[in-house]
Design a protein around this motif. Sequence first.
Motif, PDB file in Angstrom:
ATOM      1  N   ALA A 195       9.885   9.521   8.990  1.00  0.00           N
ATOM      2  CA  ALA A 195       8.589  10.193   8.911  1.00  0.00           C
ATOM      3  C   ALA A 195       7.973   9.950   7.544  1.00  0.00           C
ATOM      4  O   ALA A 195       8.681   9.776   6.538  1.00  0.00           O
ATOM      5  CB  ALA A 195       8.750  11.695   9.159  1.00  0.00           C
ATOM      6  N   GLY A 196       6.635   9.931   7.501  1.00  0.00           N
ATOM      7  CA  GLY A 196       5.942   9.747   6.236  1.00  0.00           C
ATOM      8  C   GLY A 196       4.492   9.382   6.463  1.00  0.00           C
ATOM      9  O   GLY A 196       4.003   9.346   7.596  1.00  0.00           O
ATOM     10  N   ARG A 197       3.797   9.068   5.391  1.00  0.00           N
ATOM     11  CA  ARG A 197       2.380   8.717   5.464  1.00  0.00           C
ATOM     12  C   ARG A 197       2.250   7.306   6.047  1.00  0.00           C
ATOM     13  O   ARG A 197       2.881   6.360   5.558  1.00  0.00           O
ATOM     14  CB  ARG A 197       1.746   8.768   4.083  1.00  0.00           C
ATOM     15  CG  ARG A 197       0.243   8.476   4.083  1.00  0.00           C
ATOM     16  CD  ARG A 197      -0.323   8.537   2.675  1.00  0.00           C
ATOM     17  NE  ARG A 197      -1.749   8.283   2.651  1.00  0.00           N
ATOM     18  CZ  ARG A 197      -2.694   9.187   2.854  1.00  0.00           C
ATOM     19  NH1 ARG A 197      -2.338  10.438   3.099  1.00  0.00           N
ATOM     20  NH2 ARG A 197      -3.975   8.880   2.805  1.00  0.00           N
ATOM     21  N   GLY A 198       1.431   7.170   7.086  1.00  0.00           N
ATOM     22  CA  GLY A 198       1.275   5.865   7.686  1.00  0.00           C
ATOM     23  C   GLY A 198       0.336   5.875   8.874  1.00  0.00           C
ATOM     24  O   GLY A 198      -0.455   6.799   9.064  1.00  0.00           O
ATOM     25  N   THR A 199       0.438   4.809   9.673  1.00  0.00           N
ATOM     26  CA  THR A 199      -0.351   4.638  10.893  1.00  0.00           C
ATOM     27  C   THR A 199       0.573   4.090  11.964  1.00  0.00           C
ATOM     28  O   THR A 199       1.792   4.016  11.769  1.00  0.00           O
ATOM     29  CB  THR A 199      -1.510   3.650  10.657  1.00  0.00           C
ATOM     30  OG1 THR A 199      -0.958   2.346  10.386  1.00  0.00           O
ATOM     31  CG2 THR A 199      -2.374   4.081   9.486  1.00  0.00           C
ATOM     32  N   TRP A 200      -0.009   3.656  13.090  1.00  0.00           N
ATOM     33  CA  TRP A 200       0.798   3.039  14.138  1.00  0.00           C
ATOM     34  C   TRP A 200       1.407   1.723  13.656  1.00  0.00           C
ATOM     35  O   TRP A 200       2.374   1.218  14.240  1.00  0.00           O
ATOM     36  CB  TRP A 200      -0.048   2.796  15.387  1.00  0.00           C
ATOM     37  CG  TRP A 200      -1.153   1.799  15.187  1.00  0.00           C
ATOM     38  CD1 TRP A 200      -2.419   2.037  14.750  1.00  0.00           C
ATOM     39  CD2 TRP A 200      -1.072   0.383  15.412  1.00  0.00           C
ATOM     40  NE1 TRP A 200      -3.136   0.872  14.675  1.00  0.00           N
ATOM     41  CE2 TRP A 200      -2.343  -0.160  15.088  1.00  0.00           C
ATOM     42  CE3 TRP A 200      -0.066  -0.473  15.860  1.00  0.00           C
ATOM     43  CZ2 TRP A 200      -2.621  -1.522  15.207  1.00  0.00           C
ATOM     44  CZ3 TRP A 200      -0.336  -1.830  15.975  1.00  0.00           C
ATOM     45  CH2 TRP A 200      -1.601  -2.346  15.650  1.00  0.00           C
TER      46      TRP A 200
END
Length: 213
Positions: free
Chosen positions: A197-202
Amino acid sequence: MSDDSFGTTEPSKHEDAFDVGIWNGKPPRWFLFVLAVICIPWLLGVSLMLLFHKNYLPSHVWLEAIEPFATILGATVALTFFVLVFIGMRVQKHQTGKSRNDFVVAGILIVSLLAGYFPTADLLNRGIPGLVALAFGDRVEHQFVISGMENDPERWKYRSGCRRKIEFLETPFPAQLCGVPPEFYDEFDPGMPVIFAGRGTWMGLFVEDFQKP
């Protein structure tokens, strides 16, 4: 028979056209233009590779979708580097009269291919989606399967590098995490599925936390 046919011969018209006509004292404009165009994605790839290589993880979906384009772009830059380095060595040989050892030439050309391919392909595999994640990302989760782990303190004792490395299965690009915190690393085993999990996109994420499915 006359001895005039022996001794040093004049360079052929073909050699003169290649070594002198194309490169008369300074690089031609076409060479500088090609070099500038090719170096832009390469420099971006190198910069973002150094910036994101430790904690950005591209997703399976993104890697599978972008792989053909990353391969084509990387191969184009690599082959261009190869040709430019080859021409440069030919010109240097003409100007200095000195030739390199064949093994050295082969080594330089191979390095030019590798140095051109990997940073450029990484620009699409990881660099651009990493920038998108920084600019527009939200908290996301992606599942991976660990394929291998490496933690050799002696190897990295006197230099920086990929310490506590984790590699993942089923990725066309060698996706990996570097510098995994010890409390994370001790929880992992090869073959284990894990949700990051973390900051991001697909397209991927900057790993901040994990959980076992």
